[in-house]
Design a protein around this motif. Structure first.
Motif, short mmCIF file in Angstrom:
data_model
loop_
_atom_site.label_atom_id
_atom_site.label_comp_id
_atom_site.label_asym_id
_atom_site.label_seq_id
_atom_site.Cartn_x
_atom_site.Cartn_y
_atom_site.Cartn_z
N HIS A 137 -6.77 3.75 -2.27
CA HIS A 137 -5.97 2.69 -2.88
C HIS A 137 -4.65 2.50 -2.13
CE1 HIS A 137 -4.43 6.38 -4.64
NE2 HIS A 137 -3.34 5.73 -5.00
N ILE A 140 -5.38 0.15 0.68
CA ILE A 140 -5.52 -1.21 0.16
C ILE A 140 -4.16 -1.85 -0.06
CG2 ILE A 140 -6.28 -2.57 -1.82
CD1 ILE A 140 -8.62 -0.58 -2.11
N THR A 382 -8.90 -10.89 2.27
CA THR A 382 -10.03 -10.26 2.96
C THR A 382 -9.49 -9.52 4.19
OG1 THR A 382 -10.55 -12.02 4.53
CG2 THR A 382 -11.48 -12.23 2.32
N TYR A 383 -10.34 -8.71 4.80
CA TYR A 383 -9.95 -8.01 6.01
C TYR A 383 -9.66 -8.97 7.17
CZ TYR A 383 -11.22 -3.32 4.27
OH TYR A 383 -11.27 -2.13 3.59
N ASN A 389 -4.65 -6.65 8.98
CA ASN A 389 -5.53 -6.04 7.98
C ASN A 389 -6.55 -5.12 8.62
OD1 ASN A 389 -4.08 -7.95 6.57
ND2 ASN A 389 -5.83 -9.02 5.72
N LYS A 393 -7.04 -0.87 8.49
CA LYS A 393 -8.34 -0.28 8.17
C LYS A 393 -8.82 0.62 9.30
CE LYS A 393 -13.06 -1.42 6.72
NZ LYS A 393 -13.68 -0.35 7.54
N THR A 403 -12.30 3.96 3.51
CA THR A 403 -11.78 2.65 3.11
C THR A 403 -12.91 1.80 2.54
OG1 THR A 403 -12.14 1.84 5.35
CG2 THR A 403 -9.95 2.70 4.84
N PRO A 404 -12.57 0.81 1.72
CA PRO A 404 -13.62 -0.05 1.13
C PRO A 404 -14.35 -0.86 2.20
CG PRO A 404 -11.53 -0.29 -0.04
CD PRO A 404 -11.23 0.48 1.20
N TYR A 409 -13.40 -4.45 -0.44
CA TYR A 409 -11.99 -4.84 -0.35
C TYR A 409 -11.74 -6.17 -1.06
CZ TYR A 409 -7.51 -6.34 1.37
OH TYR A 409 -6.21 -6.80 1.42
N SER A 413 -8.99 -6.97 -3.91
CA SER A 413 -7.97 -8.02 -3.81
C SER A 413 -8.06 -8.99 -4.97
CB SER A 413 -8.08 -8.76 -2.47
OG SER A 413 -9.26 -9.53 -2.40
#
Length: 461
Positions: A137, A140, A382-383, A389, A393, A403-404, A409, A413
């Motif tokens: 988290h 994120i 989004t990534y 972003n 990651k 990581t998601p 992710y 979000s």
């Protein structure tokens, strides 16, 4: 150039590759290689470039490639300079300390860029939390706050605002977005503190004891790189770049074809890399080129395949109900899918044809506010919404943090970012008092939800 809806298929295909290939066992390992990402990006993007060039719209490809170059060089310079700075030490990984880290990043992001701030803080943040098991988290919210929402206050902060400055928006205009910046980042930090408080309570007692006993004061190494950050800031604020409009009009001179700003940025990056401490960069920061190469590989495909997608969007713009709220929603939503820099540029150009006073750089100011907010905040959805972003990651993945996935992710979000943006939009982008009161209610609801989350477990002693 007029296009049909199906011309967006290569772009959608690239998005699906980014989202799905890492999840399929047979393709996951191959997709980790940047060479594979670049191959997929070029296979999908180069036919678009060839199509537009042979159809007589090659100038659109040139514009896309120039903006890609400006975009990636800014990210590269900030990435390299940030890689020469290291915040050493190991303080307690408490919810309060982690939240302070993110709050500092939110402020720094507007002045050294979301890329610079994210790369500067993600490593010490992960180092501080290395004893803890629950930290996904934190990655994120580093993306939500430091890599996106914090960069709203200057053109240096986020690439979309940088493109706005290139189109005539005054450097200081974005300072007026401080109330929106403050509300969004405050609500996100409150939510993060509550989540981290609950996660901290779930940690094993041995991990908390080890974290409490392994402490070292924070200190900054590689301070020479602050001068190179200052050079990049000065470049963005005062140095011109390629002036395509002057060149296209036939009234340009040779200096309009020289990317002075990008040359200065590359000089700052080279100075940081060759003059800075190699111990700081390679031993303490464990610097690698992988994150920036991943962004460069994917975004060349994104910038090329989105040319027809953005053209089609421009064709249907007159059928869209465009006002402050809808402009914010369209810009924000599409920024999460198409990358926020070219999305900002598209809606900026659309808004120049719309009525409204006062105007800033030829755009009704009320709409420019909505576009700016949508592009910066929507990039967090989004990534691929914003270049940093993927970098965050990538660094977290290399550090062993789970990581998601791309879809995971997005779920996160939607859960944390969308309610916050709803409150902000209702308060600042509507005129009716009832709507603004509703926005206040949503904001209070976010705070109450955070309080419930934070109190759901008794924190470890």
């Amino acid at each position: 150039m007029l296009v049909a809806w199906w011309s967006a298929i290569p772009f959608v295909t690239l998005l699906l590759c980014i989202a799905v290939l890492p999840l399929i066992p047979r393709t996951a390992h191959a997709w980790e290689k940047n060479s594979v990402k670049l191959t997929v990006a070029l296979v999908l993007g180069l036919p678009i470039a060839a199509w537009f060039t042979f159809a007589g719209a090659g100038i659109e490809v040139v514009h896309a490639l120039v903006e890609y170059g400006q975009f990636i060089i800014l990210l590269l310079a900030l990435f390299v300079v940030a890689g020469g700075l290291f915040l050493a030490g190991d303080i307690r990984a408490t919810p309060r300390n982690n939240t302070i880290f993110l709050a500092i990043g939110a402020v720094a992001a507007s002045f050294i860029g979301t890329t610079g701030a994210a790369m500067l803080l993600i490593r010490p943040l992960l180092n501080t939390n290395w004893e803890r098991r629950n930290k996904a988290h934190t990655v994120i919210f580093t993306i939500l706050v430091v890599a996106n929402s914090g960069g709203l206050l200057t053109p240096l902060g986020d690439p979309p605002l940088f493109l706005g400055m290139l189109r005539g928006v005054p450097f200081t205009w974005t300072f007026g977005l401080f109330p929106q910046w403050l509300l969004v980042n405050t609500l996100l930090l409150i939510t993060y503190y509550a989540l981290d408080r609950r996660a901290y309570a779930d940690e094993e007692p041995d991990a908390i004891f080890f974290d409490d006993t392994q402490r070292e004061p924070l200190r900054l190494h590689g301070a020479l790189n602050l001068a190179f950050f200052a050079g990049i800031i000065a470049g963005v604020a005062f140095v011109p770049s390629i002036d395509l409009h002057a060149l296209e009009s036939g009234h340009g001179v040779w200096t309009d074809a020289v990317p002075w700003r990008e040359l200065l940025m590359l000089a700052c990056a080279a100075g940081s890399y060759f003059l800075g401490s190699r111990k700081v960069r390679f031993e303490q920061n464990q610097f690698t080129w992988t994150p920036i190469l991943e962004v460069a590989a994917l975004f060349i495909g994104i910038f090329l395949t989105m040319i027809p997608a953005l053209n089609y969007l421009g064709q249907i713009a007159d059928r869209l109900p465009l006002n402050r709220i809808t402009m914010f929603i369209f810009t924000g939503g599409i920024s999460g899918l198409l990358d926020n820099a070219p999305t900002y540029a598209t809606f900026f150009e659309i808004a120049t044809a719309l009525p409204g006073d006062p105007r800033v750089a030829g755009v009704p100011e009320a709409l420019l506010v909505a576009i700016s907010l949508g592009a910066v905040f929507g990039g967090a959805l989004t990534y691929i919404g914003n270049g940093p972003n993927f970098m965050v990651k990538s660094v977290a993945d290399a550090d062993g943090v789970e990581t998601p996935s791309f879809g995971g992710y997005i779920v996160a979000s939607l859960r944390f970012m969308v309610p916050t943006l709803t409150a902000m939009a209702l308060i600042f982008l509507t005129d009716g008092v009832l709507w603004q009161v509703l926005g206040g209610v949503v904001a209070v609801g976010i705070v109450l939800r955070a309080w419930v989350i934070g109190r759901s477990r008794t924190p470890a002693a």
